[in-house]
Design an enzyme around this catalytic site. Structure first.
Site, PDB file in Angstrom:
ATOM      1  CB  SER A 160      -0.873   0.048   1.251  1.00  0.00           C
ATOM      2  OG  SER A 160      -1.607  -1.118   1.384  1.00  0.00           O
ATOM      3  CD  GLU A 177      -1.828  -6.162   8.581  1.00  0.00           C
ATOM      4  OE1 GLU A 177      -1.272  -7.226   8.925  1.00  0.00           O
ATOM      5  OE2 GLU A 177      -1.992  -5.827   7.404  1.00  0.00           O
ATOM      6  CD  GLU A 225     -11.674 -18.243   3.604  1.00  0.00           C
ATOM      7  OE1 GLU A 225     -10.902 -17.302   3.277  1.00  0.00           O
ATOM      8  OE2 GLU A 225     -12.850 -18.311   3.229  1.00  0.00           O
TER       9      GLU A 225
END
Lengths: 401, 365, 401, 365
Positions: A158, A241, A369
């Protein structure tokens, strides 16, 4: 359980509000998410006022405040149309890692400019063959005297195209099991041999980049943590994060409620359709649940507790809801719903944008997941996956076609 | 009792698949996606016409192959699998079906052979704005053989030669030309074109005698079955893509297809696709046999197919992880098309409502 | 694609219908699921008419017909209130196994009486420690001369309390890996040392049993297949199970549609509630999808193809839908929904019974999870689970608390 | 800002959990389940009264502990976890709350101390048959201080001393006795008792002055928050049971909790439970603070808790496999209770509708 500010909190909020009123007015009342110069100027102003990195020590340019104060300022700042997204990854993940692992000189060089918004940082972990398996890193760094030479490719970086510096996780030993041969470095993203190419997303934009390394030479002094000890450093980065992601915006129940009040259903406004109302209630329950869960997290923070992986629930719920809300508004248009022209669509195309962006949000920062695995293993204590790669040298691991 | 394609139909379907694999790779779909000036793939359109597919269900006396609707379903399934960027649905499922259902002999003789030959592109114009199409939402009127109103969106409206327009009192045929202007629209699926059509005293002729909404619904019932096969083909392709990627991609030293979360996600896709396939077959039977069950069977097929395609196309992206979110991946072509097909004949919620309405009518009878 | 009978099929159907009209009238027009004597008499009558085990060879007492004929007869028989559920497991699973693996004398002794309904069979595979892991069988059979002596416990044995014979899977060698030490036998359920105890289900009834073996002595002549070769025999039996399960009844969309037409919603009948209608449509789509999938299976059967594991989808969808429909009808009653007295509830308590029974249906014959694994592995070709128990002797496998 | 139980409240909650572990094991729940003559556990009721829990939120001037509603929420969570078979909700969440909200001083002085002491069991009688309770569904009337009508079902109606009855024009207090007959009902959750109550000229007195449905809703709003904590406790216990079994049970040589399908099922439970917990906390704040947000917060808490408990209780059975389907397993106790709690103050669909209605009112304001 109390939602009201304590006296001290109320005082802090009042001061923050005054400061914002004074400074926003003087600075710029407009919204400027795409104007980096203005974003940087606002960050510098906040730093000068003690409102940048509120919980960091003042000696590093922070505000020396509490987590609750940080939340309060965030709530007040959110009432104004300013944007700090250029700095989220750097100040949320990269610079804390530098502060934890770099030597004093490096910290003195970089922390202040980052807090003031002078320099922007990127995180370079993901790789094409990695994905959910973050440690499956193939980018190599080979020692050459006091330097290291890096070759390879990072992906999903990013903001690399507007960043000045980055932290990069590379493989320094492929002969040991996967997690044991990694090392972390900081580097200058303008260094020779680095090429940054934007990734064209299915949603149209390019928030992410591929970053190619060809014989990029960096000094061993740029190392963060021990040689082959990079995984532990990366875990430190990634722990931060989780707190940064999941609060990201997009359309929510309030938006589709406002839309539905004036949208056509088959028999009057969509908001009068009983089926829509049942679904809307469930979204509201989820959104309120997440909002109140964040309040619980902040409470824990304010008591000095470290929020655990339970905050992973935020992104799973929010990303899936974003996709459902976006698509529901699209489908509510019936044939008209296919039209994506912002001038012709509700909320200037925000629901359509959500429909195209949500698949990415369900993947970025951990797929549905992976996040469920994290909850199952780290919160509930269920067994980890069987690790067929556990004791094998990295170079012997099977890879796909 | 035989609830499967016949051997001849299977042969036709296999040939169609091979033909599209050769003539409609994803590069061809992307050529339309990436070029905003390109409304469809004109070369593919010609090739498809040359195969006779446009007239598969059109009787031989009107220039078609006269094969029947099951054969057309088989072709639709393969077009959906290939995500074909051509105005096939508008021309064949909507306009040719409307003509066969409501057209006078004169109208059929005039238009069907040219449709079968690929010389005429059709479009159906019903929507006049956001929300379901109802008797109240239609403002288009006809007076003295001239039609006036605004239709938005009209899929393939910018490239259509012949437009079937829903006016307050019924369906009308309008040739694109005098009194018709088109503004191309930006849509979620740029591989299929759409426009706003403005009709100002456009010359028109009546198509059939049914009431407007009833006539639209009769056309939609027929189209819904055919669209369901396109959706099914797309959903099936998504499952194939997801399965292929799950077998190729390794994480933590194992194929990701070995993790139960992925296995069960793909099993869920399979279940939805199988239910959609079985319901589509029943719809095909009802359509082909002209059975009274068609409205209920069509609604059932459409709801099942829309649900299956949405699920398969979105979870296919998830299975691909970050790669699936890139423009370069083909995943989003199917995600976009799933939206286009789910809406082009009315949204799933509208069809669910219609399905239950049909059950009520059946029980009242 | 054609739903109409061919000429031959139409002829068969007409004959079946005539036979049913004649015989049902003569026999008993009533419903008698709980009356075994009547069920047996009806089965005998069908056998005499060639309508029992229609697809089996006539030499074994079957009808020598085609799968389509069997379906046609089933459709016609279903219009009458007769019940053959006592024979489903025996004729669907056990006797076919006997026919495939027993010697001629045994077959001659047992197949005819089973077809005629004189004798009822049970299947004894499941064990407390087994469950989804069917092969984890702990019931031991030890050789003693020409006999075997069985000790252990079976569970979830449907109908053991009214059955005459059974096929039983036992461990004959614990020193080899799990699947390699099993052997199949048939046995007399009235033999000394066998104790049958009903299991009290959460739904109230007792369809299932525990079966205890204490020094049960059987002859080696009762063995089906080779010593230690029982797993292959069991797979043959289980292959037939999938076809038998999944068609089981309970309430469906038609039932809740009829209920909703007269049930009170907040504003008129429940059937006029838009939210209920959306949900009902989805159930209809599922049920019709299953019905039409069975048609596809029958078509495949009629072409001589063997239906594969894809028929596993039936039970997953049907059992989950049963739970949802049952609970939706319960909740539609609002406070009143808690009342379970059949005299006061819709459909004589059928929705309430479904709510309490559906959890069992989601487990019996393979849980949702096992069935999805079967679809993923055997239909889609995805990798099997990592088998930590693959090469270990059975006696060394870890077991739970 | 502090969004958690205080240390004192946590201590109270821990003590409650220990107390119930000692006095309300599943054998005690089963004793009520298996004995159709037993409406509730009278010994537990006395023990709970002795702990002061019945009066936790009742002011000291009326014989309670005057602790407040957060403390009552903490107790409710533990009662839900233990699946306690006592008329706590009827007496405390419904009747004591109704008295505190609407009672005159005389009524409060008369009844609250006896409720706090455990001498009076309460019940709330609103429903008169199948379907949501609305102004149209109420036929019970009052004339000359005598109440006549039939209420079905009334939870704890067979054992209640004091019944709050919804009549057409408002709430009334009726003492069980003259003019009241009870028929015990068979329900999905035999650990909680319910009856049909027939009132024939039963002496009554008015409770408050609010319109009937409005008054019922005001009581339901308060009870909904408290019930949400019981539901949350039950859902949390289901997750604990499922987790324990998943760790203990082996299949194919591995703990079943190591399979992703089970891991993700339990993660889904956790997510729903956490959302329910956070929403319940907000409801507790609104209830305790007397905030204007209560109606919306209560609806949010109730919908979240009903959804979480249903999911956790049904998937707990699935996690246990065949064992979970037996009468001997405790799984079904929670499955049954999840139904009882989801319906006792109106079904989830009714609360979702109410939630959106509150949002509309808020936006209109």
């Amino acid at each position: 359980m109390d939602f009201k500010d304590s006296d001290a909190e109320a005082k802090y909020r009042a001061a923050a509000r005054d400061w914002l009123d004074a400074n926003i007015a003087e600075h710029d009342a407009g919204h400027y998410p795409d104007d980096m110069a203005k974003s940087k100027a606002w960050q510098a102003r906040k730093a000068a006022g003690g409102y940048a990195c509120i919980t960091w020590p003042q000696e590093w340019g922070g505000g020396g405040g509490t987590p609750i104060e940080s939340v309060i300022f965030g709530q007040e700042e959110a009432k104004h149309a300013v944007d700090g997204s250029y700095f989220t990854i750097g100040l949320g993940m990269c610079v804390p890692t530098v502060m934890a692992y770099a030597d004093d000189a490096t910290k003195r060089r970089f922390v202040g400019p980052a807090v003031r918004g002078d320099e922007i940082w990127s995180q370079l972990f993901s790789e094409p063959a990695g994905g959910s398996d973050v440690a499956a890193i193939r980018t190599r760094a080979v020692r050459d005297g006091d330097d290291w030479v890096i070759n390879g490719q990072k992906v999903w970086t990013s903001g690399a195209h507007y960043s000045d510096y980055g932290i990069v996780l590379v493989r320094t030993n492929p002969d040991v099991p996967k997690h044991q041969g990694l090392t972390m470095f900081w580097l200058d993203l303008k260094a020779p041999g680095i090429e940054i190419r934007p990734i064209h997303q299915m949603s149209g934009g390019s928030s992410f980049n591929e970053v190619w390394f060809e014989d990029v030479r960096i000094s061993d002094a740029q190392r963060l943590g021990p040689v082959d000890g990079g995984w532990k450093v990366a875990l430190f980065t990634l722990m931060n994060e989780r707190l940064a992601i999941g609060t990201s915006g997009g359309v929510g129940p309030e938006d589709i409620l406002a839309f539905a009040a004036q949208a056509n259903g088959a028999d009057g406004p969509l908001l009068k359709d009983a089926a829509f109302r049942q679904t809307l209630a469930d979204w509201w329950v989820q959104s309120e649940g997440l909002r109140n869960t964040r309040m619980r997290t902040i409470t824990a923070l304010s008591k000095g507790q470290v929020p655990g992986p339970e905050s992973s629930i935020g992104k799973i719920v929010a990303a899936n809801q974003l996709q459902a809300i976006g698509n529901t508004a699209v489908e509510a248009g019936d044939q008209y719903g296919i039209i994506a022209d912002p001038a012709l669509t509700p909320l200037k195309g925000a629901f359509h944008a959500a429909t195209m962006w949500a698949p990415g949000l369900r993947i970025a920062g951990g797929t549905d997941e992976i996040l469920k695995n994290i909850i199952a293993e780290r919160v509930l204590g269920l067994p980890g996956e069987i690790r067929v790669d556990k004791d094998q040298p990295f170079r012997d691991l099977p890879v796909g076609a | 009792m035989n609830f499967d394609y016949s051997d001849d139909q299977k042969f036709l379907k296999d040939e169609a698949r091979k033909f599209l694999a050769a003539h409609c790779g994803s590069d061809r779909v992307r050529a339309v996606l990436d070029d905003s000036a390109k409304a469809y793939d004109a070369d593919l359109w010609k090739a498809v016409a040359a195969q006779g597919w446009l007239g598969a269900a059109i009787p031989e006396e009107f220039g078609g192959l006269g094969l029947g609707h099951i054969e057309l379903c088989a072709i639709a399934e393969e077009l959906g699998r290939a995500c074909a960027p051509i105005p096939f649905a508008s021309t064949v499922y909507f306009v040719a079906e409307a003509l066969m259902l409501y057209g006078s002999d004169t109208q059929k003789v005039r238009w069907l052979p040219r449709i079968a030959a690929g010389d005429v592109i059709g479009a159906l114009a019903t929507s006049e704005g956001a929300g379901p199409v109802t008797a109240r939402s239609i403002r288009t009127t006809v007076s003295g053989g001239k039609l006036t109103g605004e239709k938005i969106p009209v899929t393939d409206g910018d490239v259509a030669d012949l437009i079937v327009v829903l006016a307050r009192d019924g369906l009308y045929l309008v040739e694109n030309g005098v009194g018709v202007t088109a503004d191309v629209l930006e849509t979620l699926d740029p591989t299929r074109s759409a426009a706003r059509l403005t009709f100002t005293d456009a010359p028109c002729e009546r198509l059939g005698t049914d009431d407007g909404i009833a006539a639209m619904q009769a056309v939609f019932d027929r189209a819904a079955v055919l669209l369901a096969f396109e959706q099914l083909g797309g959903a099936d392709r998504c499952l194939d893509m997801a399965k292929g990627y799950a077998l190729d991609r390794y994480a933590f030293g194992r194929q990701i297809g070995g993790y139960q979360a992925i296995k069960h996600k793909l099993a869920d896709m399979y279940v939805k696709n199988e239910l959609a396939r079985s319901n589509a077959y029943y719809g095909a039977w009802a359509l082909n046999a002209g059975a009274a069950e068609l409205p209920l069977a069509a609604a059932t097929a459409r709801v099942a197919a829309s649900d299956a395609y949405w699920f398969a196309s979105k979870e296919n992206i998830q299975t691909h992880g970050g790669m699936g979110f890139t423009w370069e991946s083909d995943c989003h072509l199917y995600y976009r098309r799933s939206r286009q097909l789910a809406l082009v004949a009315g949204a799933p919620a509208v069809w669910r409502e219609r399905l239950v309405g049909q059950l009520e009518m059946r029980n009242a009878a």
